[in-house]
Design a protein around this motif. Structure first.
Motif, PDB file in Angstrom:
ATOM      1  N   ASP A 258       0.825  -1.190   0.000  1.00 52.97           N
ATOM      2  CA  ASP A 258       0.000   0.000   0.000  1.00 52.97           C
ATOM      3  C   ASP A 258       0.872   1.258   0.000  1.00 52.97           C
ATOM      4  OD1 ASP A 258      -1.530   2.181   1.813  1.00 52.97           O
ATOM      5  OD2 ASP A 258      -2.965   0.978   0.655  1.00 52.97           O
ATOM      6  N   LEU A 259       0.400   2.300  -0.738  1.00 53.02           N
ATOM      7  CA  LEU A 259       1.177   3.535  -0.859  1.00 53.02           C
ATOM      8  C   LEU A 259       1.421   4.171   0.503  1.00 53.02           C
ATOM      9  CD1 LEU A 259       2.483   5.714  -2.624  1.00 53.02           C
ATOM     10  CD2 LEU A 259       0.225   6.780  -2.838  1.00 53.02           C
ATOM     11  N   CYS A 260       0.401   4.173   1.359  1.00 53.12           N
ATOM     12  CA  CYS A 260       0.537   4.763   2.694  1.00 53.12           C
ATOM     13  C   CYS A 260       1.598   4.022   3.508  1.00 53.12           C
ATOM     14  CB  CYS A 260      -0.811   4.738   3.415  1.00 53.12           C
ATOM     15  SG  CYS A 260      -0.785   5.478   5.054  1.00 53.12           S
ATOM     16  N   VAL A 261       1.597   2.691   3.416  1.00 55.26           N
ATOM     17  CA  VAL A 261       2.580   1.885   4.134  1.00 55.26           C
ATOM     18  C   VAL A 261       3.984   2.145   3.585  1.00 55.26           C
ATOM     19  CG1 VAL A 261       3.315  -0.474   4.659  1.00 55.26           C
ATOM     20  CG2 VAL A 261       0.887   0.112   4.708  1.00 55.26           C
ATOM     21  N   THR A 262       4.075   2.289   2.257  1.00 52.30           N
ATOM     22  CA  THR A 262       5.371   2.563   1.637  1.00 52.30           C
ATOM     23  C   THR A 262       5.939   3.898   2.100  1.00 52.30           C
ATOM     24  OG1 THR A 262       4.696   1.317  -0.329  1.00 52.30           O
ATOM     25  CG2 THR A 262       6.587   2.800  -0.552  1.00 52.30           C
ATOM     26  N   ILE A 263       5.091   4.929   2.102  1.00 52.65           N
ATOM     27  CA  ILE A 263       5.539   6.257   2.562  1.00 52.65           C
ATOM     28  C   ILE A 263       5.980   6.195   4.017  1.00 52.65           C
ATOM     29  CG2 ILE A 263       4.770   8.615   3.040  1.00 52.65           C
ATOM     30  CD1 ILE A 263       2.920   8.360   0.594  1.00 52.65           C
ATOM     31  N   LYS A 264       5.201   5.513   4.844  1.00 51.86           N
ATOM     32  CA  LYS A 264       5.540   5.386   6.267  1.00 51.86           C
ATOM     33  C   LYS A 264       6.856   4.633   6.445  1.00 51.86           C
ATOM     34  CE  LYS A 264       2.916   2.708   8.809  1.00 51.86           C
ATOM     35  NZ  LYS A 264       1.776   2.213   9.601  1.00 51.86           N
ATOM     36  N   GLY A 265       7.014   3.538   5.683  1.00 59.76           N
ATOM     37  CA  GLY A 265       8.235   2.750   5.789  1.00 59.76           C
ATOM     38  C   GLY A 265       9.468   3.521   5.352  1.00 59.76           C
ATOM     39  N   VAL A 266       9.362   4.227   4.226  1.00 60.22           N
ATOM     40  CA  VAL A 266      10.496   5.019   3.733  1.00 60.22           C
ATOM     41  C   VAL A 266      10.833   6.138   4.712  1.00 60.22           C
ATOM     42  CG1 VAL A 266      11.250   6.578   1.899  1.00 60.22           C
ATOM     43  CG2 VAL A 266      10.093   4.446   1.311  1.00 60.22           C
ATOM     44  N   SER A 267       9.811   6.761   5.306  1.00 65.14           N
ATOM     45  CA  SER A 267      10.036   7.839   6.277  1.00 65.14           C
ATOM     46  C   SER A 267      10.805   7.323   7.489  1.00 65.14           C
ATOM     47  CB  SER A 267       8.704   8.441   6.722  1.00 65.14           C
ATOM     48  OG  SER A 267       7.997   8.984   5.634  1.00 65.14           O
ATOM     49  N   PHE A 268      10.362   6.185   8.025  1.00 67.01           N
ATOM     50  CA  PHE A 268      11.064   5.608   9.171  1.00 67.01           C
ATOM     51  C   PHE A 268      12.470   5.158   8.797  1.00 67.01           C
ATOM     52  CE2 PHE A 268       6.887   4.996  11.329  1.00 67.01           C
ATOM     53  CZ  PHE A 268       7.237   5.532  12.554  1.00 67.01           C
ATOM     54  N   LEU A 269      12.617   4.614   7.582  1.00 66.88           N
ATOM     55  CA  LEU A 269      13.930   4.140   7.144  1.00 66.88           C
ATOM     56  C   LEU A 269      14.919   5.306   7.023  1.00 66.88           C
ATOM     57  CD1 LEU A 269      15.550   1.664   6.202  1.00 66.88           C
ATOM     58  CD2 LEU A 269      14.801   2.173   3.866  1.00 66.88           C
ATOM     59  N   LEU A 270      14.487   6.407   6.409  1.00 64.53           N
ATOM     60  CA  LEU A 270      15.353   7.582   6.277  1.00 64.53           C
ATOM     61  C   LEU A 270      15.695   8.167   7.640  1.00 64.53           C
ATOM     62  CD1 LEU A 270      13.725   9.387   3.199  1.00 64.53           C
ATOM     63  CD2 LEU A 270      15.942   8.232   3.277  1.00 64.53           C
TER      64      LEU A 270
END
Length: 313
Positions: free
Chosen positions: A2-14
């Motif tokens: 899901d796009l929302c999950v992807t954005i959240k994951g990338v944010s936490f990863l960065l």
């Protein structure tokens, strides 16, 4: 995904990657400074310990949070959750306490000498390590309940008054335990934030009213370094208070509802970890010692890289 999950994951990863890298660089730079320089200022020891506390926070909270966001399950069992949550609580507590300590020590350092301060100032370097020990013991005692409420996620619905961290659950079992824990943590945090705001306000007042005196100190007693350190401290305090405000608005909301949405919990984790991720870059940009060590290390790597290329040719 899901796009929302992807954005959240990338944010936490960065956020996690930037924070771990920045704090590791600061720790290595200060380790070199402590080993090579004969005299270490209290502010240097405190900033080094702050980087350690922030790194501890990121490793115990943001790393498992990022792994959970990307779909990894069953990361920890019950004992693992108890250790990780306890370490995270201590790391988070030390972050606010050491930022407060940094502000108070710097305020005392640049304050005009008086009957009491004339005795206290020479003793500051010897008070740093005992203060560290006191803060560790204080927060280990305050956070001692965390392991008793922490457990690995269970299948099925999340019970009421449970913080769903994704990789672990913190089950307070009843409303009274939930509120007492929240109030105890909030009172500690607000007390240290109030103290750091008061000392930072005093620093700003000194810098504003005694600018000519500070210039004289720069010429005779190295006051320029103290002034730069004071400005760095005030910047770190402002940064902490900004994210602390967002964190506690969300936390107060979480105390008013029996079941917390995972989205709300993720928002709180992200904003409460921003200080740990961003503060090392403020330290690097404003601290000449740290910056010099990083530049020196980079310059030492360049000749070795050139020599390797020459040998290959």
């Amino acid at each position: 995904m899901d796009l929302c999950v992807t954005i959240k994951g990338v944010s936490f990863l960065l956020q996690t990657g930037m924070g771990i890298f920045g704090n590791s660089v600061v720790l290595l730079a200060y380790a070199n400074i402590i080993c090579t320089e004969p005299k270490i200022l209290p502010v240097d020891l405190i900033l080094c310990h702050l980087a350690f506390a922030n790194l501890m926070l990121l490793l115990t909270r943001c790393v498992p949070q990022t792994m959970t966001v990307f779909g990894m399950k069953d990361l920890l069992n019950d004992p693992g959750c108890k250790v990780v949550i306890y370490a995270y609580r201590i790391g988070r507590a030390l972050s606010v306490c050491i930022t407060c300590m940094l502000s108070v020590f710097q305020a005392v350092t640049i304050a005009p000498a008086g009957p009491r301060l004339s005795r206290l100032k020479p003793a500051l370097p010897s008070l740093v390590l005992p203060t560290f020990a006191g803060l560790w013991l204080l927060n280990m005692a305050i956070c001692i309940a965390a392991p008793f409420f922490s457990m690995a996620p269970r299948n099925g619905t999340v019970p009421a008054f449970t913080l769903n961290l994704g990789f672990c659950h913190v089950d307070f079992r009843d409303y009274l335990s939930y509120v007492i824990n929240g109030v105890a943590v909030s009172v500690r945090d607000f007390a240290f934030v109030a103290l750091m705001l008061g000392s930072s306000g005093y620093i700003l007042l000194l810098l504003h009213r005694h600018s000519h005196k500070v210039r004289g100190m720069r010429r005779s007693h190295g006051g320029g370094a103290e002034t730069r350190a004071a400005k760095t401290v005030v910047t770190l305090v402002v940064l902490y208070v900004f994210f602390f405000g967002i964190d506690n608005v969300i936390w107060i909301y979480m105390l008013t509802v029996p079941k917390v949405s995972p989205v709300v919990a993720d928002m709180r984790v992200f904003f409460s970890s921003c200080y740990a991720s961003l503060s090392p870059y403020f330290i690097i940009s404003s601290n000449k010692k740290v910056k010099a060590k990083i530049v020196c290390a980079a310059e030492q790597d360049q000749p070795s890289a050139h020599n390797q290329e020459s040998s290959e040719k």
